[in-house]
Scaffold this active site. Structure first.
Site, PDB file in Angstrom:
ATOM      1  N   SER A   1       0.833  -1.203   0.000  1.00  6.35           N
ATOM      2  CA  SER A   1       0.000   0.000   0.000  1.00  6.35           C
ATOM      3  C   SER A   1       0.868   1.253   0.000  1.00  6.35           C
ATOM      4  O   SER A   1       1.691   1.460   0.899  1.00  6.35           O
ATOM      5  CB  SER A   1      -0.915   0.013   1.221  1.00  6.35           C
ATOM      6  OG  SER A   1      -1.410   1.328   1.407  1.00  6.35           O
TER       7      SER A   1
ATOM      8  N   HIS B   1      -1.003  -1.293  -4.436  1.00  5.30           N
ATOM      9  CA  HIS B   1      -2.280  -1.001  -3.773  1.00  5.30           C
ATOM     10  C   HIS B   1      -2.382   0.512  -3.537  1.00  5.30           C
ATOM     11  O   HIS B   1      -1.582   1.104  -2.817  1.00  5.30           O
ATOM     12  CB  HIS B   1      -2.351  -1.759  -2.443  1.00  5.30           C
ATOM     13  CG  HIS B   1      -3.668  -1.639  -1.738  1.00  5.30           C
ATOM     14  ND1 HIS B   1      -4.745  -2.456  -2.010  1.00  5.30           N
ATOM     15  CD2 HIS B   1      -4.082  -0.796  -0.759  1.00  5.30           C
ATOM     16  CE1 HIS B   1      -5.759  -2.121  -1.229  1.00  5.30           C
ATOM     17  NE2 HIS B   1      -5.386  -1.106  -0.465  1.00  5.30           N
TER      18      HIS B   1
ATOM     19  N   ASP C   1      -4.731   3.630  -2.185  1.00  3.42           N
ATOM     20  CA  ASP C   1      -5.863   3.937  -1.299  1.00  3.42           C
ATOM     21  C   ASP C   1      -6.415   5.318  -1.599  1.00  3.42           C
ATOM     22  O   ASP C   1      -5.744   6.322  -1.371  1.00  3.42           O
ATOM     23  CB  ASP C   1      -5.396   3.875   0.154  1.00  3.42           C
ATOM     24  CG  ASP C   1      -5.081   2.447   0.566  1.00  3.42           C
ATOM     25  OD1 ASP C   1      -6.007   1.629   0.554  1.00  3.42           O
ATOM     26  OD2 ASP C   1      -3.908   2.165   0.875  1.00  3.42           O
TER      27      ASP C   1
ATOM     28  N   MET D   1      -9.135   8.092  -0.691  1.00  6.17           N
ATOM     29  CA  MET D   1     -10.044   8.495   0.399  1.00  6.17           C
ATOM     30  C   MET D   1     -10.595   9.885   0.127  1.00  6.17           C
ATOM     31  O   MET D   1      -9.870  10.765  -0.355  1.00  6.17           O
ATOM     32  CB  MET D   1      -9.275   8.504   1.723  1.00  6.17           C
ATOM     33  CG  MET D   1      -8.589   7.184   2.033  1.00  6.17           C
ATOM     34  SD  MET D   1      -7.851   7.210   3.668  1.00  6.17           S
ATOM     35  CE  MET D   1      -6.944   5.654   3.637  1.00  6.17           C
TER      36      MET D   1
ATOM     37  N   HIS E   1      -8.158   0.832  -4.323  1.00  7.59           N
ATOM     38  CA  HIS E   1      -9.110   0.638  -3.220  1.00  7.59           C
ATOM     39  C   HIS E   1      -9.815   1.964  -2.950  1.00  7.59           C
ATOM     40  O   HIS E   1      -9.220   2.883  -2.397  1.00  7.59           O
ATOM     41  CB  HIS E   1      -8.312   0.146  -1.993  1.00  7.59           C
ATOM     42  CG  HIS E   1      -9.122  -0.012  -0.749  1.00  7.59           C
ATOM     43  ND1 HIS E   1      -8.530  -0.181   0.494  1.00  7.59           N
ATOM     44  CD2 HIS E   1     -10.464  -0.054  -0.532  1.00  7.59           C
ATOM     45  CE1 HIS E   1      -9.479  -0.311   1.419  1.00  7.59           C
ATOM     46  NE2 HIS E   1     -10.652  -0.223   0.823  1.00  7.59           N
TER      47      HIS E   1
ATOM     48  N   MET F   1     -12.157   4.327  -1.051  1.00  6.57           N
ATOM     49  CA  MET F   1     -12.874   4.598   0.193  1.00  6.57           C
ATOM     50  C   MET F   1     -13.571   5.933   0.012  1.00  6.57           C
ATOM     51  O   MET F   1     -13.220   6.951   0.625  1.00  6.57           O
ATOM     52  CB  MET F   1     -11.876   4.614   1.362  1.00  6.57           C
ATOM     53  CG  MET F   1     -11.419   3.209   1.728  1.00  6.57           C
ATOM     54  SD  MET F   1      -9.849   3.186   2.600  1.00  6.57           S
ATOM     55  CE  MET F   1      -8.748   3.179   1.199  1.00  6.57           C
TER      56      MET F   1
ATOM     57  N   MET G   1     -11.466  -5.744   5.242  1.00  8.39           N
ATOM     58  CA  MET G   1     -10.729  -4.743   6.022  1.00  8.39           C
ATOM     59  C   MET G   1     -10.467  -5.304   7.415  1.00  8.39           C
ATOM     60  O   MET G   1     -11.400  -5.643   8.148  1.00  8.39           O
ATOM     61  CB  MET G   1     -11.534  -3.445   6.151  1.00  8.39           C
ATOM     62  CG  MET G   1     -11.569  -2.578   4.905  1.00  8.39           C
ATOM     63  SD  MET G   1      -9.971  -2.184   4.175  1.00  8.39           S
ATOM     64  CE  MET G   1      -9.132  -1.335   5.522  1.00  8.39           C
TER      65      MET G   1
ATOM     66  N   ASP H   1      -6.552  -6.342   4.275  1.00  4.37           N
ATOM     67  CA  ASP H   1      -5.933  -5.012   4.298  1.00  4.37           C
ATOM     68  C   ASP H   1      -6.052  -4.399   5.688  1.00  4.37           C
ATOM     69  O   ASP H   1      -7.158  -4.171   6.181  1.00  4.37           O
ATOM     70  CB  ASP H   1      -6.664  -4.138   3.258  1.00  4.37           C
ATOM     71  CG  ASP H   1      -6.063  -2.758   3.096  1.00  4.37           C
ATOM     72  OD1 ASP H   1      -5.024  -2.469   3.708  1.00  4.37           O
ATOM     73  OD2 ASP H   1      -6.665  -1.967   2.327  1.00  4.37           O
TER      74      ASP H   1
HETATM   75  C1  DX5 Z   1      -6.359   1.755   5.305  1.00  3.01           C
HETATM   76  C2  DX5 Z   1      -5.895   1.374   3.926  1.00  3.01           C
HETATM   77  C3  DX5 Z   1      -4.753   0.440   3.932  1.00  3.01           C
HETATM   78  C4  DX5 Z   1      -3.532   0.950   4.665  1.00  3.01           C
HETATM   79  C5  DX5 Z   1      -2.900  -0.223   5.317  1.00  3.01           C
HETATM   80  O1  DX5 Z   1      -7.579   2.395   5.243  1.00  3.01           O
HETATM   81  O2  DX5 Z   1      -6.924   0.761   3.187  1.00  3.01           O
HETATM   82  O3  DX5 Z   1      -4.420  -0.021   2.629  1.00  3.01           O
HETATM   83  O4  DX5 Z   1      -2.592   1.578   3.857  1.00  3.01           O
HETATM   84  O5  DX5 Z   1      -1.833   0.221   6.095  1.00  3.01           O
HETATM   85  P1  DX5 Z   1      -1.159  -0.710   7.172  1.00  3.01           P
HETATM   86  O6  DX5 Z   1      -0.606  -1.908   6.459  1.00  3.01           O
HETATM   87  O7  DX5 Z   1      -0.102   0.171   7.753  1.00  3.01           O
HETATM   88  O8  DX5 Z   1      -2.232  -1.095   8.165  1.00  3.01           O
HETATM   89 ZN    ZN Z   2      -6.364  -0.249   1.248  1.00  2.00          ZN
END
Ligand code: DX5
Ligand code: ZN
Length: 218
Positions: A8, A33, A35, A37, A66, A68, A137, A175
């Site tokens: 990620s 990956h 993320d 948001m 991903h 969010m 998650m 994740d």
């Molecule tokens: C959190 C993200 C993850 C995050 C995971 O909302 O979806 O992908 O980057 O980070 P770690 O591995 O540090 O928990």
């Molecule tokens: Zn993620």
């Protein structure tokens, strides 16, 4: 199938993205990956299309995006254009999940659905056969570096059972809080794709951490 590693970028150095991208290009990472948001679905904001397009230009591996965000259906074509190969939406953010999944596939991407820690696996019963991926998650989405929620093992086992029973081709991705203490157990429970952010990028030697997650020898 051997399990895959999807590092990620949330914990990567955004001041030196090219270096971070090349680390992943040159080691055993399988996917990137990313993320996304929106500050509404989760209490944090990350990055959008220009950053994804930049990563796409340099990445030699599939982009595992991903989302969010609320109303992800509005941006399916934009994410395709930016370079997403796998597009995962949250169950909790989609009123017409089936339609959204069809649209992702029509846009020629692999379609994933993610479940928050409080959402039971059985809500996927009537859509599992349409999915390429289910993202469990194992922390509440929004931030890297949080503690792994132990109840996730139970959900992974339930999901594995559902996938076998329905002959679905969906991969199981996990994740949040993935590290040396739980990776082997997660793969054992049925996980196909391990996402890890801080375990990889907050280390002195990200490549070594990826090798460890791949070999499951710590
Ligand atoms: C959190 C993200 C993850 C995050 C995971 O909302 O979806 O992908 O980057 O980070 P770690 O591995 O540090 O928990
Ligand atoms: Zn993620």
């Amino acid at each position: 199938m051997a399990h895959l590693i999807s590092p990620s970028f949330l914990s990567a150095d955004f001041g030196n993205l090219e270096k971070e991208i090349n680390i992943l290009n040159n080691n055993q990472a399988d996917w990137f990956h990313l993320d996304i948001m929106d500050g509404v679905f989760v209490p944090n904001i990350t990055f959008g299309m220009p950053v994804i397009s930049y990563i796409k230009k340099h990445a030699k591996k599939p982009l595992d995006v991903h989302l969010m965000i609320i109303q992800p259906e509005k941006y399916i074509k934009d994410f395709k254009k930016a370079g997403a190969d796998i597009l995962t939406v949250h169950y909790e953010a989609c009123t017409h999940l089936h339609r959204t999944i069809q649209e992702i596939k029509l846009a020629d991407m692999q379609a994933g659905v993610s479940l928050n820690p409080h959402t039971p696996v059985n809500v996927l019963e009537d859509i599992i056969q349409e999915l390429d991926l289910v993202l469990i998650m194992s922390v509440n989405p929004g931030f890297g570096g949080q503690t792994f929620i132990e109840n996730s093992y139970k959900k992974i086992k339930q999901l594995k059972k559902l996938i076998i029973e329905t002959k679905s081709n969906a991969l199981i991705e996990v994740d949040g809080g993935v590290d040396n203490t739980n990776a082997a157990k997660l793969v054992d429970a049925g996980v196909n794709v391990l996402v890890a952010g801080s375990y990889i990028f907050k280390s002195e030697n990200p490549s070594d951490r990826i090798i460890k997650l791949k070999s499951l020898e710590f």
